[in-house]
Design a protein around this motif. Structure first.
Motif, PDB file in Angstrom:
ATOM      1  N   GLY A  89       0.842  -1.221   0.000  1.00  0.00           N
ATOM      2  CA  GLY A  89      -0.053   0.117   0.030  1.00  0.00           C
ATOM      3  C   GLY A  89       0.764   1.272   0.077  1.00  0.00           C
ATOM      4  O   GLY A  89       1.970   1.257  -0.341  1.00  0.00           O
ATOM      5  N   ASP A  90       0.221   2.209   0.698  1.00  0.00           N
ATOM      6  CA  ASP A  90       0.902   3.730   0.492  1.00  0.00           C
ATOM      7  C   ASP A  90       2.091   3.572   1.315  1.00  0.00           C
ATOM      8  O   ASP A  90       2.985   4.386   0.810  1.00  0.00           O
ATOM      9  CB  ASP A  90      -0.101   4.772   1.115  1.00  0.00           C
ATOM     10  CG  ASP A  90      -1.305   5.104   0.229  1.00  0.00           C
ATOM     11  OD1 ASP A  90      -1.274   4.545  -0.836  1.00  0.00           O
ATOM     12  OD2 ASP A  90      -2.385   5.421   0.987  1.00  0.00           O
ATOM     13  N   GLU A  91       2.107   3.050   2.407  1.00  0.00           N
ATOM     14  CA  GLU A  91       3.533   2.991   3.061  1.00  0.00           C
ATOM     15  C   GLU A  91       4.744   2.362   2.312  1.00  0.00           C
ATOM     16  O   GLU A  91       5.759   2.750   2.312  1.00  0.00           O
ATOM     17  CB  GLU A  91       3.369   2.029   4.336  1.00  0.00           C
ATOM     18  CG  GLU A  91       2.437   2.628   5.476  1.00  0.00           C
ATOM     19  CD  GLU A  91       1.063   2.327   5.139  1.00  0.00           C
ATOM     20  OE1 GLU A  91       0.071   3.014   5.621  1.00  0.00           O
ATOM     21  OE2 GLU A  91       0.571   1.451   4.344  1.00  0.00           O
ATOM     22  N   CYS A 149       4.874   2.573  -0.949  1.00  0.00           N
ATOM     23  CA  CYS A 149       5.044   3.397  -2.016  1.00  0.00           C
ATOM     24  C   CYS A 149       5.809   4.785  -1.266  1.00  0.00           C
ATOM     25  O   CYS A 149       6.852   5.203  -2.017  1.00  0.00           O
ATOM     26  CB  CYS A 149       3.770   4.237  -2.568  1.00  0.00           C
ATOM     27  SG  CYS A 149       3.066   2.564  -3.595  1.00  0.00           S
ATOM     28  N   ASP A 150       5.407   5.226  -0.300  1.00  0.00           N
ATOM     29  CA  ASP A 150       5.970   6.402   0.512  1.00  0.00           C
ATOM     30  C   ASP A 150       7.572   5.984   0.798  1.00  0.00           C
ATOM     31  O   ASP A 150       8.535   6.734   0.694  1.00  0.00           O
ATOM     32  CB  ASP A 150       5.186   6.654   1.594  1.00  0.00           C
ATOM     33  CG  ASP A 150       3.829   7.333   1.039  1.00  0.00           C
ATOM     34  OD1 ASP A 150       3.701   7.576  -0.018  1.00  0.00           O
ATOM     35  OD2 ASP A 150       3.126   7.467   1.880  1.00  0.00           O
TER      36      ASP A 150
END
Length: 133
Positions: free
Chosen positions: A40-42, A44-45
């Motif tokens: 998820g976003d984690e 990608c970040d």
């Protein structure tokens, strides 16, 4: 100094590794295992703040359906590096603590820890303050 070289030097200093090659071997092993833990976003970040070569190692991993426990992460690292659990814990902490310095965004580390099972905070050099249910 390139961002990757800076990260490598942080890992080498934190882990007290005698050579850049040893620090890089540990960095790659931890990033490989971490890449299989995050989604998820984690994911990608974190990939966005990693320097190019580190990003490639991290992003090349296919995430597991669920992240493994912190002890299982350390065991996997010990197996990968052919070392003891104590040494693997040191190696994981050296790399994960260095990763937290890549950005001033403490929120990212908080989100990573929220995504991972309890116990990873200590590997990131933080106290594990989660309430026991």
């Amino acid at each position: 100094m390139t961002r990757y070289r800076h990260l490598l030097q942080q890992v080498r200093n934190l882990g007290r590794y005698p050579t850049d090659e040893e620090a890089e071997r540990v960095l790659d092993a931890v990033l490989t295992l971490l890449g299989s833990q995050l989604t998820g976003d984690e994911r990608c970040d974190l990939a966005a703040v990693l320097p190019g070569r580190a990003r490639t190692v991290f992003a090349a991993q296919i995430p597991l359906p669920r992240p493994v426990t912190a002890p299982a992460f350390v065991e996997g690292l010990a197996h990968t590096l052919g070392t003891s659990l104590t040494a693997a814990r040191w190696d994981a902490s050296s790399v994960l603590a260095a990763l937290t310095t890549l950005t001033d965004d403490h929120d990212l580390t908080d989100r990573l820890l929220a995504h991972l099972p309890r116990g990873y905070a200590l590997l990131f050099g933080r106290a594990d303050l989660a309430a026991v249910a």
